[in-house]
Structures are given as structure tokens and as C-alpha cells.
Design an enzyme around this catalytic site. Structure first.
Site, PDB file in Angstrom:
ATOM      1  N   GLY A   1      87.620  56.697  17.446  1.00  0.00           N
ATOM      2  CA  GLY A   1      87.419  55.273  17.666  1.00  0.00           C
ATOM      3  C   GLY A   1      85.947  54.920  17.582  1.00  0.00           C
TER       4      GLY A   1
ATOM      5  N   GLY B   1      89.478  59.628  32.183  1.00  0.00           N
ATOM      6  CA  GLY B   1      88.441  58.618  32.346  1.00  0.00           C
ATOM      7  C   GLY B   1      88.227  58.084  33.741  1.00  0.00           C
TER       8      GLY B   1
ATOM      9  N   GLY C   1      84.647  51.627  18.174  1.00  0.00           N
ATOM     10  CA  GLY C   1      84.340  50.340  18.783  1.00  0.00           C
ATOM     11  C   GLY C   1      83.203  50.473  19.782  1.00  0.00           C
ATOM     12  N   GLY C   2      83.141  49.525  20.714  1.00  0.00           N
ATOM     13  CA  GLY C   2      82.058  49.538  21.679  1.00  0.00           C
ATOM     14  C   GLY C   2      82.059  50.767  22.557  1.00  0.00           C
ATOM     15  CB  ALA C   3      84.706  52.519  24.458  1.00  0.00           C
TER      16      ALA C   3
ATOM     17  CG  ASN D   1      78.845  47.739  32.463  1.00  0.00           C
ATOM     18  OD1 ASN D   1      77.660  47.764  32.762  1.00  0.00           O
ATOM     19  ND2 ASN D   1      79.683  48.712  32.811  1.00  0.00           N
TER      20      ASN D   1
ATOM     21  CG  ASP E   1      80.728  50.973  30.461  1.00  0.00           C
ATOM     22  OD1 ASP E   1      81.291  51.162  31.553  1.00  0.00           O
ATOM     23  OD2 ASP E   1      80.970  49.999  29.724  1.00  0.00           O
TER      24      ASP E   1
ATOM     25  CE  LYS F   1      82.168  45.945  28.659  1.00  0.00           C
ATOM     26  NZ  LYS F   1      82.292  47.413  28.513  1.00  0.00           N
TER      27      LYS F   1
ATOM     28  CE1 TYR G   1      91.970  52.659  34.994  1.00  0.00           C
ATOM     29  CE2 TYR G   1      90.128  52.782  33.462  1.00  0.00           C
ATOM     30  CZ  TYR G   1      90.962  52.036  34.272  1.00  0.00           C
ATOM     31  OH  TYR G   1      90.818  50.672  34.351  1.00  0.00           O
TER      32      TYR G   1
END
Length: 417
Positions: free
Chosen positions: A119, A222, A121-123, A79, A95, A58, A201
Site C-alpha cells: 500500500g 497495529g 497511501g498516507g499510512a 494528526n 504516527d 490531515k 488492529y
């Protein structure tokens, strides 16, 4: 021949995404697995028309792009890559849009309230950005503090410091198949919680979502985010917008297709025969829990109960359920006593629609059923029938033939792909 659309990554496993792109826009969609040394030649080559980008590329693709969308510029990663008419490459990140649609689907007014993202991170960063743009005060929770990092709290610090949190968003992989159901934390430290989002998901209902369900708290998984971000990518690729109603409808059909159909009911109610017939109708695999248990133990269920007792049989049965029910898209026939262990409900519910077969007591088969012979069918029914009805999402009456019962149940199921 037209160039395909697809997804770029290093290792790409099973994904719903090809189905989503086919259903949304009829696009050919393929997997492009490439090693880091192949990245430049792939991006600058001509074998694809448009591509989604996943881990670990990414950010690695950025030097090869000619321009970025404002959202991708803010996020520092992409993305989605689109070929512009003049051949230049434009990076975007859908996203952001996908999570915004998911957050708004809860229908809650949370502006000005506090949210915590599990969390960092990137998400997690993406979701926190969306929440802040929606007017929430978004912080992070991590397993430990990171020097200079964004994590405001650790999980151990939540009690007493999360009393005003209105929204929790899980952006960790905890609870994802195959290690499910599991949760990164309990919802006990959040007495003011108004909503929960889990961007996982698979399974359909994570451990956190089932905790929220038990508490009557609005929650979402998700899958809608996955479909919505793909819909915006389709718009980038084709220039044609995808209606949000189409996104919602596809999400519902995909969810119905992927969930298990779980059959419960009294011993001798015909769950195995109906399961076989239903699996044929729906073109699904059928798994009979008693047969699976017999294959694993090398003994029939009556033999195992006779040699080891019912308690040990129920323990082994739960172990089989844990493996079988974590997968999706199956028809699963359960033994009559599955409702006797409360933990079995979460195993079945996480990824399944639970359907009770209701057969009159006088018509129940009784041969080779040691517990029925020991306790009597009336006593079993008195104990178990309230549990079957409490667990069931649907109840179908048994008919003269298993094929007819299966047909009736199939007609009650939500539309599938």
C-alpha cells in the site's frame, strides 16, 4: 469548564482512542464530526483544547496552523494539533513515533536489509519514511503501477523479485474487520522473511499475521502503534511524557479486553453453561454457536443434522462462525464438532483466546446429541481430543458447577481493563 480533547473527522465510528486517553492521562476525549464547510470555524474556534485529526482533514487543516513540527513538515500532514500557551496552533504527526515503536518492538536487527510496504497511501508513506530512517531499504507494493507514483512492484510481480525481503509491512485495509480474515497476498514469495507488521488492529490477528505465525516468523499488529501515537499526543498536550512501559502494559490490557474468549470441548462438557457464567463475570455478551445456528435455520441442531446431514451442518456452522467470531469482546461457546473443519481455527483464532473445557468422558452429558449416539463418545474423544488440545490457548478442568469452572477460567485470563 475545561475544554475537552478529541478527534476530528468527517465520519467517526467506534474507536479505542477514548479509552486509551482516559487510561494514559485521565483526559476527557470526545468525537468531533465536522463537514468540510465547518472545518475553518472549528479549527479557529475555542471549543477544544487539543485535537487529533483523521481522514479527510490531515492536510486540509494545514492552512489554519501557525507552525509544524519537523516530522509533520517532512510528512506534509498532521494528526495532532496543540494549542500553545500564546494561543497559536502547532501541528504534529505522532504516527511516525507510533510506527517506530511498533517496528522496534519486533526486536530484529534489520538495518541495511530490504523491506516492502503493502500500500502506498498516507499510512504506507509514513511507514516507509520510518523504515528508511531506521536504515532499511523500503519499497512499495500496489495492486497496479501508478504513473509517477512510488509503487515499485505489483502483487503479481512479487514471485522471484522478493527473495531478499526481510520485512513486510501491511498498510492496506485488507484484512480489517468486518472483512476478515483476509490477506492482500500470501507470504510464499518471501523466503527470507524475518518479520511481518500489519498496522491493522481489528481483528487482533489478521490473515497475514496468522500466515507469519504458521511459519514461525516474528510479527506484530497495529494496536501498539495506536497506543504509542496516542501517548506522544498526550505528551504534546500536557507536557508530561508517558513511559513506554505504560504504553506496553495498556496495549496488553486493551488487547485482552477486546479479544473474544472462545470455549471449545467435547459435546456435553458444559460449554454453554460455563459461557453464560463467564460472560456475567466479565460483563460481556455471550453467544452460543449452536443457538445462533438454530435461530438462523429455524431448526434445532439435531433436527438439522437429521434432515440435511452432518456435512451440510458443518458448512452452515462455519458460516455462523465467520460472522460471530469477527466481532470482539464476546464470550463464544462452540459446538463440540467445531474442530472438525480446519478453517474454523483461523476464524476463532483471529480475534480470540481459545479455551478448552476438559471434562472426564464419564461425566459428559449425552442427551439430544445425535453424533455422540451414532459414533459413541469414546470414538469421538479419540478423534477430537488431540484437536481440542492443539487449538487451545488455555485448558480449564471442569468442576462440580459451571459457576466454579467459569471462576477458575476467569482467574487464568490475562489482566483486562
Amino acid at each position: 469548564m475545561d475544554r475537552p480533547y478529541g478527534v476530528l473527522g468527517r465520519v467517526l465510528g467506534h474507536s479505542y482512542t477514548p479509552t486509551i486517553y482516559r487510561e494514559l492521562a485521565g483526559l476527557e476525549y470526545v468525537r468531533f464530526e465536522r463537514e468540510p464547510g465547518e472545518l475553518e470555524s472549528f479549527i479557529t474556534g475555542a471549543e477544544w483544547e487539543g485535537v487529533n485529526v483523521t481522514i479527510p482533514y490531515k492536510q486540509a487543516v494545514l492552512p489554519y496552523l501557525d507552525e509544524l513540527s519537523p516530522v509533520a513538515e517532512r510528512m506534509g500532514n498532521v494528526n495532532t494539533i496543540t494549542r500553545l500557551p500564546d494561543g497559536r496552533l502547532r501541528g504534529d504527526n505522532t504516527d511516525y513515533f507510533g510506527f517506530k515503536v511498533l517496528a522496534e518492538s519486533l526486536g530484529l536487527e534489520l538495518s541495511g536489509k530490504r523491506a516492502l510496504v503493502l500500500g502506498h497511501g498516507g499510512a504506507g508513506s509514513t511507514c516507509a519514511m520510518v523504515l528508511r530512517d531506521l536504515g532499511l531499504q523500503a519499497g512499495f507494493v500496489g495492486r497496479e503501477h501508478h504513473a509517477g507514483g512510488p509503487s515499485a512492484l505489483t502483487y503479481d510481480e512479487l514471485p522471484g523479485r522478493a527473495d531478499d525481503v526481510a520485512l513486510v509491512v501491511n498498510c492496506t485495509p485488507v484484512g480489517m474487520w468486518p472483512k476478515c480474515p483476509a490477506s492482500p497476498c500470501t507470504l510464499d514469495p518471501f523466503p527470507a522473511l524475518e518479520g511481518l507488521i500489519d498496522i491493522v488492529y481489528n481483528p487482533a490477528r489478521t490473515g497475514l499475521m496468522m500466515q507469519a505465525e504458521e511459519r514461525g516468523i516474528p510479527h506484530a499488529g497495529g494496536l501498539l502503534m495506536l497506543v504509542a501515537q496516542a501517548a506522544q499526543a498526550v505528551e504534546r498536550y500536557t507536557g508530561q511524557p508517558v513511559d513506554l512501559a505504560q504504553v506496553t502494559e495498556l496495549t496488553e490490557r486493551l488487547s485482552a479486553t477486546e479479544q473474544n474468549i472462545v470455549l471449545i470441548g467435547m459435546p456435553g462438557s458444559g460449554k454453554t453453561h460455563v459461557g453464560h457464567c463467564l460472560a456475567r463475570l466479565l460483563n460481556r455478551d455471550h453467544v452460543d454457536i449452536d443457538h445462533e445456528l438454530e435461530a438462523r435455520t429455524g431448526k434445532s441442531c439435531p433436527e438439522y443434522i437429521g434432515e440435511h446431514g452432518e456435512d451440510d451442518f458443518r458448512r452452515v456452522e462455519t458460516g455462523v462462525l465467520s460472522d460471530v467470531a469477527a466481532r470482539s469482546g464476546r464470550v463464544i461457546s462452540c459446538g463440540g464438532g467445531v474442530v472438525q473443519r480446519s478453517e474454523n481455527y483461523a476464524l476463532l483464532h483471529q480475534n480470540g483466546l481459545i479455551c478448552m473445557i476438559d471434562r472426564p468422558i464419564g461425566e459428559l452429558a449425552r442427551k439430544n446429541r445425535p453424533i455422540t449416539a451414532r459414533d459413541g463418545v469414546e470414538a469421538l474423544a479419540e478423534r477430537r481430543m488431540p484437536l481440542y488440545r492443539a487449538w487451545a490457548d488455555l485448558v480449564v478442568s471442569s468442576t462440580d458447577r459451571a459457576e466454579h469452572t467459569a471462576e477458575n477460567l476467569a482467574a487464568m485470563l490475562p489482566p483486562m481493563l
